[in-house]
Design an enzyme around this catalytic site. Structure first.
Site, PDB file in Angstrom:
ATOM      1  N   LYS A  35       0.804  -1.158   0.024  1.00  0.00           N
ATOM      2  CA  LYS A  35       0.007   0.048  -0.152  1.00  0.00           C
ATOM      3  C   LYS A  35       0.878   1.248   0.078  1.00  0.00           C
ATOM      4  O   LYS A  35       1.895   1.317   0.262  1.00  0.00           O
ATOM      5  CB  LYS A  35      -0.791   0.099   1.024  1.00  0.00           C
ATOM      6  CG  LYS A  35      -0.012   0.012   2.345  1.00  0.00           C
ATOM      7  CD  LYS A  35      -1.047  -0.238   3.765  1.00  0.00           C
ATOM      8  CE  LYS A  35      -0.222  -0.041   5.171  1.00  0.00           C
ATOM      9  NZ  LYS A  35      -0.938  -0.662   6.166  1.00  0.00           N
ATOM     10  N   ARG A 128     -10.088   0.314  15.667  1.00  0.00           N
ATOM     11  CA  ARG A 128     -10.010   1.156  14.565  1.00  0.00           C
ATOM     12  C   ARG A 128     -11.026   0.728  13.729  1.00  0.00           C
ATOM     13  O   ARG A 128     -12.145   1.127  13.627  1.00  0.00           O
ATOM     14  CB  ARG A 128      -8.617   1.147  14.081  1.00  0.00           C
ATOM     15  CG  ARG A 128      -8.385   2.130  12.956  1.00  0.00           C
ATOM     16  CD  ARG A 128      -6.829   2.334  12.534  1.00  0.00           C
ATOM     17  NE  ARG A 128      -6.293   0.862  12.075  1.00  0.00           N
ATOM     18  CZ  ARG A 128      -5.300   0.675  11.251  1.00  0.00           C
ATOM     19  NH1 ARG A 128      -4.313   1.419  11.544  1.00  0.00           N
ATOM     20  NH2 ARG A 128      -4.969  -0.495  10.854  1.00  0.00           N
ATOM     21  N   TYR A 250      15.982  30.130   8.641  1.00  0.00           N
ATOM     22  CA  TYR A 250      14.890  30.685   9.366  1.00  0.00           C
ATOM     23  C   TYR A 250      14.947  30.856  10.705  1.00  0.00           C
ATOM     24  O   TYR A 250      15.270  29.865  11.531  1.00  0.00           O
ATOM     25  CB  TYR A 250      13.497  29.984   8.840  1.00  0.00           C
ATOM     26  CG  TYR A 250      13.353  30.201   7.327  1.00  0.00           C
ATOM     27  CD1 TYR A 250      12.911  31.678   6.916  1.00  0.00           C
ATOM     28  CD2 TYR A 250      13.239  29.087   6.543  1.00  0.00           C
ATOM     29  CE1 TYR A 250      12.651  31.885   5.658  1.00  0.00           C
ATOM     30  CE2 TYR A 250      12.783  29.379   5.141  1.00  0.00           C
ATOM     31  CZ  TYR A 250      12.585  30.724   4.900  1.00  0.00           C
ATOM     32  OH  TYR A 250      12.372  30.753   3.406  1.00  0.00           O
ATOM     33  N   MET A 298      11.719  24.603   2.754  1.00  0.00           N
ATOM     34  CA  MET A 298      10.867  23.793   1.809  1.00  0.00           C
ATOM     35  C   MET A 298      11.617  23.107   0.927  1.00  0.00           C
ATOM     36  O   MET A 298      11.330  22.072   0.476  1.00  0.00           O
ATOM     37  CB  MET A 298      10.101  24.821   1.073  1.00  0.00           C
ATOM     38  CG  MET A 298       8.850  24.364   0.197  1.00  0.00           C
ATOM     39  SD  MET A 298       7.782  25.515  -0.626  1.00  0.00           S
ATOM     40  CE  MET A 298       6.810  25.990   0.742  1.00  0.00           C
TER      41      MET A 298
END
Ligand code: PLP
Length: 355
Positions: A35, A128, A250, A298
């Site tokens: 998956k 679940r 940053y 990013m």
């Protein structure tokens, strides 16, 4: 040209991991879990490499369609079954197995008049998906007219911790719920099959271990005889000297403690690197271990460049894989290897080696 990041997939290692998995549970059939684009390794690629598996498991119909369209004749199981009524006709036509975990899904099957190979999911404590133990007989009875075969399954919440007591109690709940039923059973994911032989039964459902990553807390892939399949690499696109007391990146969260060489790597959270990985997360520059410094941006991240790495513009950086276990990177960045693997496919190019 695209970004310099690449994901290298070692097909030989993956085959070895499948063989190693078989040795752990020689009596069981292997439902190889592919998956999420085979945990970020590439769905079709891994289906081809794992062609010795007895069946494949995916999480949605489009993945199964992709496999069938590529000619995959294996048994394919939809781990969450149909999401909506219209899927059932396609599932039937493509000859897929379905996990059935709810009465809503049973109603859909009845309404469609389909008879499918069904894996009945029982909730034994994870809370679940699945039928509670006291609803199993009713689900079974209704499914007996809409299924061509039945397998009982459950899933463990905490098998990744060796000796965890919930595994035993989930096992007991399962065995009680299905006692007297002659059908095949499937319980174990990677961690359960490694730690609790009694969970192996007819079918095991390994995922992570096939990709050469340890599913067990505090244990390395190597100690479990697994070989990492994915290596993620990028390159340095800048090398600079930064004076003691200056900050990097940053927010200025990293203050250079001394005059140091700083490298900028073309890889960031937009490529799938965890933004939570800041100062201290390990990376390899020219195969020398060093660390991320400052905040991940990013498209870029900054790393410390030790003199021994002799790093220059264009040099190779390994973000995980090879000599740098993904387990270490996950731990340092507050996540799990599963998440890192799945995110690698965001923007990198893939290359295959080993076969
Ligand atoms: C994803 C999944 C697995 C595989 O789990 P790993 O921990 O990767 O071995 C097995 N069973 C089910 C139901 C799953 O959803």
């Amino acid at each position: 040209m695209t970004r310099p990041a690449k994901v290298i997939i070692d097909g030989h290692a993956a085959k070895k991991n499948l063989e190693a998995t078989r040795l752990h549970c020689p009596q069981s059939k292997i439902l190889a879990v592919i998956k999420a684009d085979a945990y970020g390794h590439g769905l079709l690629r891994m289906a081809r490499i794992f062609n010795e598996a007895d069946a494949f498991a995916v999480a949605s119909l489009d993945e199964a369609v992709t496999l069938r369209e590529a000619g995959c004749r294996h048994r394919i199981v939809l781990l969450e079954g149909p999401f909506e009524f219209d899927e059932i006709a396609i599932i039937d036509r493509l000859d897929l197995d379905v996990v059935i975990h709810s009465f809503e899904q049973i109603s859909m099957l009845e309404h469609a008049g389909a008879t499918l190979p069904v894996w009945i999911k029982i909730n034994t404590g994870m809370n679940r998906l699945g039928f509670d133990a006291d609803a199993v007989a009713q689900a079974y009875q209704r499914l007996s007219s809409t299924s061509s075969s039945i397998i009982f399954m459950t899933h463990f919440a905490n098998a990744q911790v060796r000796g965890d007591a919930t595994v035993g109690s989930q096992l007991t709940t399962f065995d009680t719920a299905i006692s007297g039923f002659p059908e095949e059973q499937s319980l174990a994911n990677s961690s359960a099959l490694l730690t609790c032989v009694n969970t192996q039964r007819h079918w095991v459902r390994p995922g992570l271990m096939l990709y050469g990553v340890s599913p067990l807390h505090g244990e390395t892939a190597r100690s479990l005889g697994l070989l990492p399949v994915m290596t993620l690499k990028s390159r340095l696109i800048s090398v600079r000297d930064v004076k003691a007391g200056r900050t990097v990146g940053y927010g200025g969260s990293y203050v250079c403690p001394y005059d140091m060489k700083v490298g900028v790597v073309a890889y960031g959270y937009g490529d799938g690197y965890p933004r939570s990985a800041n100062t201290g997360t390990p990376v390899l520059v020219n195969n020398v271990k060093t660390q991320v410094i400052g905040e991940c941006s990013m498209d870029m991240m900054t790393v410390q460049l030790p003199d021994s790495a002799e790093a220059k513009f264009g040099d190779e950086v390994t973000l995980w894989g090879g000599e740098l276990p993904i387990e270490e990177v996950a731990k340092a960045s507050g996540t799990i290897p599963y998440e890192l693997l799945c995110r690698a496919r965001m923007r990198a190019r893939y290359e295959e080696v080993g076969l």
